[in-house]
Design an enzyme around this catalytic site. Structure first.
Site, PDB file in Angstrom:
ATOM      1  N   ASP A 127       0.827  -1.220   0.000  1.00  0.00           N
ATOM      2  CA  ASP A 127       0.000   0.000   0.000  1.00  0.00           C
ATOM      3  C   ASP A 127       0.853   1.260   0.000  1.00  0.00           C
ATOM      4  O   ASP A 127       0.498   2.260  -0.628  1.00  0.00           O
ATOM      5  CB  ASP A 127      -0.930   0.001   1.218  1.00  0.00           C
ATOM      6  CG  ASP A 127      -2.116  -0.921   1.037  1.00  0.00           C
ATOM      7  OD1 ASP A 127      -2.306  -1.422  -0.083  1.00  0.00           O
ATOM      8  OD2 ASP A 127      -2.864  -1.139   2.017  1.00  0.00           O
ATOM      9  N   HIS A 169      -4.226   9.634   6.334  1.00  0.00           N
ATOM     10  CA  HIS A 169      -4.051   8.353   7.028  1.00  0.00           C
ATOM     11  C   HIS A 169      -2.719   8.234   7.757  1.00  0.00           C
ATOM     12  O   HIS A 169      -2.585   7.388   8.648  1.00  0.00           O
ATOM     13  CB  HIS A 169      -4.166   7.185   6.041  1.00  0.00           C
ATOM     14  CG  HIS A 169      -5.523   7.016   5.455  1.00  0.00           C
ATOM     15  ND1 HIS A 169      -6.658   6.900   6.215  1.00  0.00           N
ATOM     16  CD2 HIS A 169      -5.941   6.943   4.156  1.00  0.00           C
ATOM     17  CE1 HIS A 169      -7.719   6.753   5.428  1.00  0.00           C
ATOM     18  NE2 HIS A 169      -7.301   6.783   4.171  1.00  0.00           N
ATOM     19  N   ASP A 204     -13.745  12.562   2.315  1.00  0.00           N
ATOM     20  CA  ASP A 204     -13.170  11.405   1.633  1.00  0.00           C
ATOM     21  C   ASP A 204     -14.013  10.179   1.977  1.00  0.00           C
ATOM     22  O   ASP A 204     -14.616  10.108   3.050  1.00  0.00           O
ATOM     23  CB  ASP A 204     -11.730  11.225   2.131  1.00  0.00           C
ATOM     24  CG  ASP A 204     -10.903  10.260   1.295  1.00  0.00           C
ATOM     25  OD1 ASP A 204     -11.226   9.067   1.327  1.00  0.00           O
ATOM     26  OD2 ASP A 204      -9.953  10.714   0.646  1.00  0.00           O
ATOM     27  N   TYR A 332      -9.249   8.031  -7.238  1.00  0.00           N
ATOM     28  CA  TYR A 332      -8.476   7.062  -7.990  1.00  0.00           C
ATOM     29  C   TYR A 332      -8.974   6.869  -9.416  1.00  0.00           C
ATOM     30  O   TYR A 332      -8.617   5.898 -10.068  1.00  0.00           O
ATOM     31  CB  TYR A 332      -8.434   5.747  -7.199  1.00  0.00           C
ATOM     32  CG  TYR A 332      -7.977   6.017  -5.787  1.00  0.00           C
ATOM     33  CD1 TYR A 332      -6.653   6.339  -5.527  1.00  0.00           C
ATOM     34  CD2 TYR A 332      -8.888   6.057  -4.734  1.00  0.00           C
ATOM     35  CE1 TYR A 332      -6.230   6.659  -4.251  1.00  0.00           C
ATOM     36  CE2 TYR A 332      -8.472   6.368  -3.452  1.00  0.00           C
ATOM     37  CZ  TYR A 332      -7.141   6.671  -3.220  1.00  0.00           C
ATOM     38  OH  TYR A 332      -6.723   7.000  -1.954  1.00  0.00           O
TER      39      TYR A 332
END
Length: 480
Positions: A127, A169, A204, A332
């Protein structure tokens, strides 16, 4: 001689300027430029040229697509444009651990295999891959968010935009969810030096866990996150029960949603929650993370939001006329991300953009429709019932009741900048050390004088005055 019968104030609906003897102004020309919203736009040079990897969904190139559309719509003529410097290592250490920052600084694709013992510790891997110039990338988007926050704090802009930021994050000592450095936390820390209370809003599709965790114990930052919540959806946090702790209890609000939420449901819930929150918390500035993966047709997202609905959230928050930092985040499907953030740049400027996209170097990315608002909704079934959304609304309002009004903050002197703050701290340490030495000397002198005085009273000579009584010694010294 001819006299012109100019209109008077009584018979004209407009203000009349007798000094220039001109015609009355049109009504829409009365409001001058100084009353318009001042928008500052930050785009780090070459920030779109980094690459996570061939199969990775995160594509920094989306920032370049966005910037080209912004220029194509001539929005740069309506706002100040900035190419900010990189964040320094010292600035990153304001939040992140020193060993983690040092790892990001040292690691490269060539030496990554030699640092495998740190991979688990710092959560890098699939990731969060190691790619070329990773640390430089982190410095660029973080530097832009810090510069934007300082712009707001100096009252040089009403709205500051950094679409390359919003990586929510990243944790204090590890990477997470495609994010390495949490520029949002760094920007909020900068705002807190000037603003008593900061409101953080996250739209988000993923929970803003990194920002919530950073301020989980603080009552000066209230975090609100609208996101999809399920056990198998990253990051698996953001339930209604997560409300903060200690001083920060009830200062973390989460709005967990299910797949397929539509425009009407999302906007209604968003406005209801945010109006109550802003009224009660009374923030002095707002940070809005506009992750575009909550749009319909996203590669990782499962919502049905249109670009117009996403932008309506920005428009609503802007209407409160508070200093506003607007950041990017997830997203994305590059063409949707660029359209969305360009549209929201126009929203910040109060402009209505043409639906026909302008010609740019990347026009082929926006085919076959070449429109600003392509159809993105209705692809996934809406699993959010009216009853479930009403329950969330009621729970949020109940939690807001426990805030008891906006917390007060003690006023204190504010340093000019981060380096100034650090220098002042060093000076204070030196002053404290010097003051301690002076106090020791004064105390030693007092004890010495007291001893000599006692010896004089007993008829004994003072040791330092050559056997002469204390009073006589001082008189001779004064005559000399």
């Amino acid at each position: 001689m001819t006299y012109t019968d100019y209109p008077t104030f009584s018979d004209s609906p407009f203000f009349f300027d007798r000094r220039t003897a001109s015609l009355p102004e049109e009504e829409d020309g009365i409001v001058r430029a100084h009353s318009k919203t001042r928008v500052a736009y930050y785009h780090p040079k070459d920030v779109g040229n980094y690459h996570y990897g061939e199969r990775h969904p995160m594509r920094p190139h989306r920032m370049e697509l966005t910037n080209q559309l912004v220029l194509g719509y001539n929005l740069h003529e309506r706002m100040s444009m900035h190419s900010p410097r990189k964040a320094t290592e010292t600035e990153l250490l304001e939040f992140h651990d020193a060993d983690y920052v040092d790892f990001l600084k040292r690691v490269t694709p060539k030496n990554a295999q030699n640092l495998t013992k740190d991979w688990t510790k710092f959560n890098v891997g699939d990731d969060c891959p190691i790619f070329h110039d990773l640390f430089s990338f982190c410095q660029q988007y973080s530097g832009a968010s810090l510069a934007a926050a300082r712009k707001l704090s100096s009252d040089s802009a009403d709205i500051a935009i950094n679409w390359s930021g919003g990586l929510h994050h990243a944790k204090k000592g590890e990477a997470s969810g495609f994010c390495y450095v949490n520029d949002i936390v760094l920007a909020i820390l900068e705002l807190l030096r000037y603003h008593p209370r900061v409101l953080y809003i996250d739209i988000d599709i993923h929970h803003g866990d990194g920002v919530q965790e950073a301020f989980y114990l603080s009552n000066r930052v209230l975090t609100v996150s609208f996101h999809k919540y399920s056990a198998d959806f990253f990051p698996g946090t953001g339930n209604l029960s997560e409300i903060g702790s200690d001083l920060g209890k009830y200062f973390s609000l989460n709005v967990p949603l299910q797949d397929g939420i539509d425009d009407e449901s999302y906007i209604s819930l968003f406005k209801s929650v945010m109006e109550s929150t802003i009224t009660i918390f009374r923030p002095s500035s707002i940070v809005l993370q506009c992750g575009a993966d909550s749009l319909g047709c996203d590669r990782l997202g499962t919502f049905n939001l249109s670009i117009a609905a996403h932008g309506e959230c920005v428009r609503f928050i802007k209407s409160f006329n508070l200093p506003l930092l607007v950041l990017g985040g997830g997203g994305y499907r590059q063409s949707s991300v660029a359209r969305c953030w360009t549209y929201e740049t126009g929203v910040c400027l109060g402009l209505k953009l043409d639906d026909e996209l302008p010609e740019t170097n990347y026009s082929e990315f926006f085919g076959p429709d070449y429109k600003l608002h392509p159809p993105l909704t209705g692809k996934i079934q809406n699993m959010n019932t009216r009853q479930s959304l009403e329950k969330i609304r009621m729970v949020i309002r109940e939690k807001l009741r426990y805030l008891g009004g906006a917390p007060s903050v003690q006023m204190q002197e504010i340093p000019n900048d981060l380096m100034g703050f650090l220098n002042v701290e060093e000076v204070n340490k030196d002053e404290r050390a010097e003051n301690g030495e002076e106090q020791d000397k004064r105390q030693e002198g007092k004890l010495r004088d007291a001893d000599l005085l006692e010896r004089e009273r007993n008829g004994l000579g003072g040791g330092d005055s050559g056997g002469i009584p204390l009073g006589q010694s001082r008189r001779k010294t004064m005559r000399m």
